[in-house]
Scaffold this motif. Sequence first.
Motif, PDB file in Angstrom:
ATOM      1  N   GLN A  34      14.279  -3.271  -6.024  1.00  0.00           N
ATOM      2  CA  GLN A  34      15.677  -3.571  -5.982  1.00  0.00           C
ATOM      3  C   GLN A  34      16.344  -2.197  -6.288  1.00  0.00           C
ATOM      4  N   PRO A  35      17.721  -1.938  -6.280  1.00  0.00           N
ATOM      5  CA  PRO A  35      18.405  -0.774  -6.213  1.00  0.00           C
ATOM      6  C   PRO A  35      18.212  -0.299  -7.725  1.00  0.00           C
ATOM      7  N   GLY A  36      17.995   0.829  -7.753  1.00  0.00           N
ATOM      8  CA  GLY A  36      17.942   1.601  -9.263  1.00  0.00           C
ATOM      9  C   GLY A  36      16.406   1.624  -9.731  1.00  0.00           C
ATOM     10  N   ALA A  37      15.292   0.658  -9.200  1.00  0.00           N
ATOM     11  CA  ALA A  37      14.067   0.589  -9.414  1.00  0.00           C
ATOM     12  C   ALA A  37      13.441   1.865  -8.918  1.00  0.00           C
ATOM     13  N   PRO A  38      12.360   2.361  -9.666  1.00  0.00           N
ATOM     14  CA  PRO A  38      11.425   3.230  -9.193  1.00  0.00           C
ATOM     15  C   PRO A  38      10.846   2.809  -7.870  1.00  0.00           C
ATOM     16  N   PRO A  39      10.478   3.747  -6.754  1.00  0.00           N
ATOM     17  CA  PRO A  39       9.439   3.366  -5.854  1.00  0.00           C
ATOM     18  C   PRO A  39       8.312   2.891  -5.952  1.00  0.00           C
ATOM     19  N   PHE A  40       7.918   1.766  -5.235  1.00  0.00           N
ATOM     20  CA  PHE A  40       6.539   1.338  -5.095  1.00  0.00           C
ATOM     21  C   PHE A  40       5.642   2.333  -5.286  1.00  0.00           C
ATOM     22  N   VAL A  41       5.687   3.341  -4.433  1.00  0.00           N
ATOM     23  CA  VAL A  41       4.772   4.536  -4.196  1.00  0.00           C
ATOM     24  C   VAL A  41       5.390   5.758  -3.871  1.00  0.00           C
ATOM     25  N   GLU A  42       4.728   7.144  -4.286  1.00  0.00           N
ATOM     26  CA  GLU A  42       5.363   8.071  -3.885  1.00  0.00           C
ATOM     27  C   GLU A  42       3.947   8.761  -3.363  1.00  0.00           C
ATOM     28  N   VAL A  43       4.318   9.830  -2.741  1.00  0.00           N
ATOM     29  CA  VAL A  43       3.317  10.917  -2.332  1.00  0.00           C
ATOM     30  C   VAL A  43       2.513  11.216  -3.408  1.00  0.00           C
ATOM     31  N   GLY A  44       1.097  10.843  -3.164  1.00  0.00           N
ATOM     32  CA  GLY A  44       0.026  11.076  -4.219  1.00  0.00           C
ATOM     33  C   GLY A  44      -0.572   9.929  -4.980  1.00  0.00           C
ATOM     34  N   THR A  45       0.225   8.832  -4.797  1.00  0.00           N
ATOM     35  CA  THR A  45      -0.117   7.436  -5.355  1.00  0.00           C
ATOM     36  C   THR A  45      -1.357   7.182  -4.654  1.00  0.00           C
ATOM     37  N   VAL A  46      -2.341   6.731  -5.486  1.00  0.00           N
ATOM     38  CA  VAL A  46      -3.624   6.031  -4.905  1.00  0.00           C
ATOM     39  C   VAL A  46      -3.170   4.675  -4.739  1.00  0.00           C
ATOM     40  N   VAL A  47      -3.691   4.074  -3.594  1.00  0.00           N
ATOM     41  CA  VAL A  47      -3.582   2.587  -3.345  1.00  0.00           C
ATOM     42  C   VAL A  47      -4.697   2.109  -2.883  1.00  0.00           C
ATOM     43  N   GLU A  48      -4.570   0.527  -3.041  1.00  0.00           N
ATOM     44  CA  GLU A  48      -5.740  -0.217  -2.700  1.00  0.00           C
ATOM     45  C   GLU A  48      -5.307  -0.988  -1.528  1.00  0.00           C
ATOM     46  N   GLU A  49      -6.087  -1.912  -0.845  1.00  0.00           N
ATOM     47  CA  GLU A  49      -5.758  -2.607   0.339  1.00  0.00           C
ATOM     48  C   GLU A  49      -4.492  -3.512  -0.018  1.00  0.00           C
ATOM     49  N   THR A  50      -4.436  -4.143  -1.242  1.00  0.00           N
ATOM     50  CA  THR A  50      -3.400  -5.174  -1.481  1.00  0.00           C
ATOM     51  C   THR A  50      -2.118  -4.424  -2.189  1.00  0.00           C
ATOM     52  N   THR A  51      -1.960  -2.936  -2.252  1.00  0.00           N
ATOM     53  CA  THR A  51      -0.943  -2.480  -2.930  1.00  0.00           C
ATOM     54  C   THR A  51       0.369  -2.637  -2.199  1.00  0.00           C
ATOM     55  N   VAL A  52       1.348  -3.099  -2.552  1.00  0.00           N
ATOM     56  CA  VAL A  52       2.767  -3.114  -1.914  1.00  0.00           C
ATOM     57  C   VAL A  52       3.226  -1.699  -1.752  1.00  0.00           C
ATOM     58  N   VAL A  53       3.502  -1.302  -0.774  1.00  0.00           N
ATOM     59  CA  VAL A  53       3.982   0.053  -0.597  1.00  0.00           C
ATOM     60  C   VAL A  53       5.425   0.243  -0.373  1.00  0.00           C
ATOM     61  N   CYS A  54       6.010  -0.948   0.240  1.00  0.00           N
ATOM     62  CA  CYS A  54       7.475  -1.098   0.721  1.00  0.00           C
ATOM     63  C   CYS A  54       7.686  -2.379   0.837  1.00  0.00           C
ATOM     64  N   ILE A  55       9.064  -2.503   1.217  1.00  0.00           N
ATOM     65  CA  ILE A  55       9.502  -3.798   1.701  1.00  0.00           C
ATOM     66  C   ILE A  55      10.399  -3.741   2.906  1.00  0.00           C
ATOM     67  N   ILE A  56      10.224  -4.565   3.943  1.00  0.00           N
ATOM     68  CA  ILE A  56      11.165  -4.591   5.115  1.00  0.00           C
ATOM     69  C   ILE A  56      11.933  -5.839   5.054  1.00  0.00           C
ATOM     70  N   GLU A  57      13.372  -5.642   4.968  1.00  0.00           N
ATOM     71  CA  GLU A  57      14.242  -6.606   5.023  1.00  0.00           C
ATOM     72  C   GLU A  57      14.455  -7.122   6.421  1.00  0.00           C
ATOM     73  N   ALA A  58      14.308  -8.298   6.658  1.00  0.00           N
ATOM     74  CA  ALA A  58      14.565  -8.844   8.023  1.00  0.00           C
ATOM     75  C   ALA A  58      15.375 -10.288   7.894  1.00  0.00           C
ATOM     76  N   MET A  59      16.725 -10.551   8.266  1.00  0.00           N
ATOM     77  CA  MET A  59      17.309 -11.669   8.342  1.00  0.00           C
ATOM     78  C   MET A  59      17.440 -12.039   7.072  1.00  0.00           C
TER      79      MET A  59
END
Length: 98
Positions: A34-59
């Motif tokens: 949401q606006p003003g919230a920290p990003p899901f991930v940054e460069v250097g963030t360790v992720v797993e298969e199920t980690t949410v990295v971003c959102i795509i808003e469609a319709m």
Amino acid sequence: IQQRMVAVPAAATADARLVEVSSSLPGTFYRSPQPGAPPFVEVGTVVEETTVVCIIEAMKLMNSVRAGMRGRIAEVCLADAQFAVPGTVLMRIQTEPG
């Protein structure tokens, strides 16, 4: 707000350990929940298969994009609120050796 998982097609780049996370649908790329919230991930963030990295808003639907692999975020390729079409590279993940 409805959220659903987006299948994340990945393509290997010249470096076999650097994998691209691409958009599977057209929409607006958001780095945070949401606006003003920290990003899901940054460069250097360790992720797993199920980690949410971003959102795509469609319709007006918020589609969570998951990493789809284990590794570390190497690059965020779009600016927040930038439009993506199918195949647009959203991020690159450095996979773990093994």
